[in-house]
Design a protein around this motif. Structure first.
Motif, PDB file in Angstrom:
ATOM      1  N   MET A  83      -2.654   4.884  -0.451  1.00 49.43           N
ATOM      2  CA  MET A  83      -2.383   3.915   0.569  1.00 49.43           C
ATOM      3  C   MET A  83      -1.068   3.948   1.239  1.00 49.43           C
ATOM      4  O   MET A  83      -0.793   3.757   2.505  1.00 49.43           O
ATOM      5  N   ASN A  84      -0.157   3.906   0.387  1.00 50.37           N
ATOM      6  CA  ASN A  84       1.433   3.768   0.785  1.00 50.37           C
ATOM      7  C   ASN A  84       1.719   5.132   1.520  1.00 50.37           C
ATOM      8  O   ASN A  84       2.342   4.869   2.647  1.00 50.37           O
ATOM      9  N   LEU A  85       1.457   6.300   1.157  1.00 58.63           N
ATOM     10  CA  LEU A  85       1.797   7.514   1.903  1.00 58.63           C
ATOM     11  C   LEU A  85       1.121   7.649   3.318  1.00 58.63           C
ATOM     12  O   LEU A  85       1.713   7.715   4.333  1.00 58.63           O
ATOM     13  N   ALA A  86      -0.032   6.900   3.296  1.00 52.21           N
ATOM     14  CA  ALA A  86      -0.864   6.829   4.750  1.00 52.21           C
ATOM     15  C   ALA A  86      -0.203   5.890   5.695  1.00 52.21           C
ATOM     16  O   ALA A  86      -0.052   6.248   6.811  1.00 52.21           O
ATOM     17  N   ILE A  87       0.040   4.552   4.997  1.00 54.93           N
ATOM     18  CA  ILE A  87       0.783   3.658   5.994  1.00 54.93           C
ATOM     19  C   ILE A  87       2.270   4.122   6.557  1.00 54.93           C
ATOM     20  O   ILE A  87       2.491   3.984   7.446  1.00 54.93           O
ATOM     21  N   THR A  88       2.987   4.813   5.533  1.00 53.00           N
ATOM     22  CA  THR A  88       4.161   5.201   5.901  1.00 53.00           C
ATOM     23  C   THR A  88       4.210   6.294   6.737  1.00 53.00           C
ATOM     24  O   THR A  88       4.926   6.276   7.835  1.00 53.00           O
ATOM     25  N   THR A  89       3.159   7.142   6.771  1.00 53.66           N
ATOM     26  CA  THR A  89       3.032   8.173   7.766  1.00 53.66           C
ATOM     27  C   THR A  89       2.593   7.817   8.843  1.00 53.66           C
ATOM     28  O   THR A  89       3.215   8.221  10.024  1.00 53.66           O
ATOM     29  N   VAL A  90       1.718   6.834   9.029  1.00 53.83           N
ATOM     30  CA  VAL A  90       1.431   6.079  10.509  1.00 53.83           C
ATOM     31  C   VAL A  90       2.552   5.640  11.012  1.00 53.83           C
ATOM     32  O   VAL A  90       2.740   5.509  12.244  1.00 53.83           O
ATOM     33  N   LEU A  91       3.375   5.011  10.479  1.00 60.07           N
ATOM     34  CA  LEU A  91       4.718   4.205  10.769  1.00 60.07           C
ATOM     35  C   LEU A  91       5.661   5.229  11.365  1.00 60.07           C
ATOM     36  O   LEU A  91       6.134   4.872  12.378  1.00 60.07           O
ATOM     37  N   LEU A  92       5.912   6.342  10.459  1.00 58.63           N
ATOM     38  CA  LEU A  92       6.697   7.363  10.715  1.00 58.63           C
ATOM     39  C   LEU A  92       6.198   7.878  12.484  1.00 58.63           C
ATOM     40  O   LEU A  92       7.128   8.574  13.029  1.00 58.63           O
ATOM     41  N   ILE A  93       4.959   7.727  12.560  1.00 59.55           N
ATOM     42  CA  ILE A  93       4.685   8.287  14.089  1.00 59.55           C
ATOM     43  C   ILE A  93       4.599   7.124  15.175  1.00 59.55           C
ATOM     44  O   ILE A  93       4.931   7.470  16.273  1.00 59.55           O
ATOM     45  N   VAL A  94       3.904   6.059  14.685  1.00 57.44           N
ATOM     46  CA  VAL A  94       3.817   5.041  15.879  1.00 57.44           C
ATOM     47  C   VAL A  94       4.857   4.336  16.256  1.00 57.44           C
ATOM     48  O   VAL A  94       5.037   4.019  17.417  1.00 57.44           O
ATOM     49  N   ILE A 123      -7.636  -8.245  -9.368  1.00 56.76           N
ATOM     50  CA  ILE A 123      -7.220  -7.258  -8.163  1.00 56.76           C
ATOM     51  C   ILE A 123      -6.331  -6.440  -8.772  1.00 56.76           C
ATOM     52  O   ILE A 123      -5.379  -6.775  -9.345  1.00 56.76           O
ATOM     53  N   PRO A 124      -6.334  -5.274  -8.194  1.00 58.33           N
ATOM     54  CA  PRO A 124      -5.443  -4.199  -8.759  1.00 58.33           C
ATOM     55  C   PRO A 124      -3.982  -4.643  -8.343  1.00 58.33           C
ATOM     56  O   PRO A 124      -3.391  -5.118  -7.395  1.00 58.33           O
ATOM     57  N   LEU A 125      -3.043  -4.913  -9.526  1.00 51.29           N
ATOM     58  CA  LEU A 125      -1.679  -5.460  -9.512  1.00 51.29           C
ATOM     59  C   LEU A 125      -1.021  -4.576  -8.543  1.00 51.29           C
ATOM     60  O   LEU A 125       0.079  -5.219  -7.724  1.00 51.29           O
ATOM     61  N   ASN A 126      -1.089  -3.252  -8.618  1.00 57.87           N
ATOM     62  CA  ASN A 126       0.014  -2.627  -7.801  1.00 57.87           C
ATOM     63  C   ASN A 126      -0.467  -2.487  -6.121  1.00 57.87           C
ATOM     64  O   ASN A 126       0.862  -2.677  -5.416  1.00 57.87           O
ATOM     65  N   LYS A 127      -1.622  -3.002  -5.777  1.00 54.48           N
ATOM     66  CA  LYS A 127      -1.745  -3.210  -4.510  1.00 54.48           C
ATOM     67  C   LYS A 127      -1.477  -4.514  -3.876  1.00 54.48           C
ATOM     68  O   LYS A 127      -0.837  -4.731  -2.782  1.00 54.48           O
ATOM     69  N   SER A 128      -1.361  -5.475  -4.883  1.00 54.98           N
ATOM     70  CA  SER A 128      -0.853  -6.866  -4.749  1.00 54.98           C
ATOM     71  C   SER A 128       0.479  -6.695  -4.347  1.00 54.98           C
ATOM     72  O   SER A 128       1.161  -7.347  -3.471  1.00 54.98           O
ATOM     73  N   ILE A 129       1.106  -6.081  -5.212  1.00 53.54           N
ATOM     74  CA  ILE A 129       2.716  -6.017  -5.024  1.00 53.54           C
ATOM     75  C   ILE A 129       2.928  -5.183  -3.828  1.00 53.54           C
ATOM     76  O   ILE A 129       4.132  -5.615  -3.198  1.00 53.54           O
ATOM     77  N   MET A 130       2.296  -4.355  -3.473  1.00 50.33           N
ATOM     78  CA  MET A 130       2.488  -3.531  -2.156  1.00 50.33           C
ATOM     79  C   MET A 130       2.410  -4.330  -1.118  1.00 50.33           C
ATOM     80  O   MET A 130       3.088  -4.298   0.028  1.00 50.33           O
ATOM     81  N   ILE A 174      -4.432  -3.132   8.735  1.00 57.46           N
ATOM     82  CA  ILE A 174      -5.551  -2.034   8.689  1.00 57.46           C
ATOM     83  C   ILE A 174      -5.519  -1.388   7.334  1.00 57.46           C
ATOM     84  O   ILE A 174      -6.350  -1.122   6.593  1.00 57.46           O
ATOM     85  N   GLY A 175      -4.059  -0.815   6.936  1.00 53.06           N
ATOM     86  CA  GLY A 175      -3.990  -0.247   5.702  1.00 53.06           C
ATOM     87  C   GLY A 175      -4.656  -0.949   4.514  1.00 53.06           C
ATOM     88  O   GLY A 175      -5.196  -0.495   3.567  1.00 53.06           O
ATOM     89  N   LEU A 176      -4.134  -2.306   4.389  1.00 51.08           N
ATOM     90  CA  LEU A 176      -4.588  -3.245   3.193  1.00 51.08           C
ATOM     91  C   LEU A 176      -6.313  -3.391   3.288  1.00 51.08           C
ATOM     92  O   LEU A 176      -6.744  -3.655   2.123  1.00 51.08           O
ATOM     93  N   PHE A 177      -6.817  -3.390   4.494  1.00 47.06           N
ATOM     94  CA  PHE A 177      -8.388  -3.349   4.313  1.00 47.06           C
ATOM     95  C   PHE A 177      -8.998  -2.299   4.111  1.00 47.06           C
ATOM     96  O   PHE A 177      -9.910  -2.152   3.364  1.00 47.06           O
ATOM     97  N   VAL A 178      -8.492  -1.225   4.437  1.00 46.19           N
ATOM     98  CA  VAL A 178      -9.069   0.036   4.391  1.00 46.19           C
ATOM     99  C   VAL A 178      -9.013   0.799   3.167  1.00 46.19           C
ATOM    100  O   VAL A 178      -9.903   1.206   2.398  1.00 46.19           O
ATOM    101  N   PHE A 179      -7.702   0.528   2.406  1.00 45.53           N
ATOM    102  CA  PHE A 179      -7.688   0.994   1.010  1.00 45.53           C
ATOM    103  C   PHE A 179      -7.906   0.092  -0.101  1.00 45.53           C
ATOM    104  O   PHE A 179      -7.635  -1.089  -0.007  1.00 45.53           O
TER     105      PHE A 179
END
Length: 463
Positions: free
Chosen positions: A209-220, A403-410, A458-463
């Protein structure tokens, strides 16, 4: 007066300094704790006076929390070493090499935005100063080459790294939860036995999730700056020619030669860096990146800073120039720890956790956490301070809801970094270095915030 100018004027009128805000939040929490019934607290009290005394004791206990104070020093060093590294000659040379690429306003904004994002992902202190120095140099370069720029857009591009930092390897909450026992130190008594010992970078920084979101941010984000750069008004900046004169050193005697020796500085820097490599490979969980802790990052940054500055004396002078940037952490963090102490000891954390559980589900909870973290960031502009205030609530709610704790902290990390684009506290170094004003950059950082909001949601909904 434009809408953004009215916004800036309103912010200045409504919000005092972050330290004053921390004091006001402390008072608010005390009053809130006095009024609210402590349904989940085991301490007994017979009257209002005893309740107030208990609250003051909880606050004082949290204020001087040893683990919290250690965290404050870690964050101060992380900002300081990143700042010092950004002031090194090698970073200066790197920026000078990149200047010819910046041939117009749109390209300049794109290059600065992209590189600042990448550097900030590695270290937020380094990215903060790198972006500011890059902005100043490109303005001088544009003045010499008669290139028209929009100074506010360039400044916003140099500040955008604060919207990616908390998802990177220097993110306050993400590196802290890699330390064994830290999560349980923030957790309520009812869940201490079931919280994980730690959460490594594979589950946060290097998660899909984080790598995907970070990559999108580096582009958009750079692309957004490019599109804006093509449309905004520009003019040739007016700057005096930068003087390249260097002071001649006095005659060195005795041990002074060691302080000024380039050989000594290089040897020390390389030695520290080799030690870091040894510590990394000796760690039993190297593949899961558990060796990346605040202490490891700070030691690595120190070795790099000494090596790149070349001598001990140059490193120390750069440290003296950068130390003022750490004052906010030093004087604010203890107040945040005091607030956390009151929240935990009175049972308010568990009450708030139950409230959020009642109004959300597994899908919406990360979004609520993301939005609430963005709001809290306006009042607590430090990611580390916010983690100590909001982190216990996130841990409690996520564990009890399954709920996954790692996702909540992200989600908390994303909310914290998003609203930095409209909370100009961390822009102070950039504004000081470039001579810009907050109102110059906020119209453009607001656009970045809107784009980032869509990407994170979108990232939090998709992953």
């Amino acid at each position: 007066m434009s809408l953004f100018e009215k916004y800036i004027k309103g912010v200045r009128f409504i919000l005092p300094t972050p330290f004053t805000i921390a004091i006001l939040l402390t008072i608010f929490t005390m009053v809130f704790a006095i009024i609210l019934p402590w349904e989940n607290n085991s301490d007994n009290y017979n009257d209002l006076g005893e309740k107030i005394i208990l609250i003051l004791n909880y606050w004082n206990k949290g204020l001087w929390n040893i683990n919290g104070l250690a965290f404050a020093i870690q964050m101060m060093l992380m900002l300081l070493m990143g700042y010092v590294l950004a002031l090194s000659p090698i970073i200066d040379k790197l920026i000078n090499k990149l200047l010819p690429i910046c041939k117009d306003n749109a390209k300049s904004a794109t290059v600065i935005c992209l590189l600042t994002l990448m550097v900030s992902w590695f270290n937020w202190g380094l990215g903060l100063v790198f972006g500011a120095v890059f902005c100043k140099k490109i303005m001088h370069y544009a003045s010499e080459k008669n290139i028209s720029l929009n100074a506010g857009l360039i400044g916003a591009s140099g500040y955008c790294g604060l919207m990616i930092w908390h998802g990177g390897i220097s993110g306050s909450s993400l590196i802290k939860i890699t330390e064994p026992g830290h999560i349980s130190s923030l957790a309520g008594e009812s869940i201490k036995s079931i919280v994980p010992e730690l959460i490594d970078f594979n589950s946060t920084v290097f998660s899909t999730m984080n790598l995907a979101i970070t990559t999108v941010l580096l582009i958009v984000l750079p692309f957004s700056m490019y599109l804006i750069g093509k449309r905004v008004k520009t003019e040739v900046p007016k700057f005096e020619v930068i003087s390249d004169s260097k002071k001649t050193e006095k005659n060195l005697i005795g041990a002074e030669k060691i302080d000024h020796s380039l050989i000594t500085g290089k040897i020390i820097g390389i030695s520290i860096f080799c030690l870091c490599i040894y510590l990394a490979f000796q760690h039993p969980s190297t593949k899961s990146f558990q060796f990346i802790t605040p202490n490891f990052l700070n030691l690595t940054l120190m070795g790099m800073a000494i090596f790149f500055h070349g001598s001990i004396i140059k490193f120390l002078k750069a440290t003296e120039n950068a130390i003022g940037s750490t004052v906010g952490i030093l004087i604010q963090f203890p107040l945040y720890f005091g607030i956390m102490g009151m929240f935990q000891s009175t049972g308010i954390i568990q009450d708030l956790s139950e409230f959020f559980q009642n109004i959300s589900n597994e899908t919406t909870y990360p979004i609520f956490t993301f939005i609430s973290a963005g709001i809290v960031n306006f009042f607590v502009p430090s990611g580390g301070g916010q983690w100590y205030i909001q982190g216990p609530l996130v841990i409690q709610s996520a564990i009890e809801m399954g709920i996954p704790l790692n996702k909540s902290i992200m989600a908390l990390a994303y909310g914290d970094q998003l609203t930095n684009m409209m909370q100009p506290f961390w822009a102070i170094p950039l504004l000081g270095i470039t001579g810009l004003k907050a109102k110059d950059i906020l119209p453009f950082t607001f656009i970045l915030m809107i784009v980032g909001f869509m990407v994170f949601t979108i990232g939090l909904f998709v992953f």
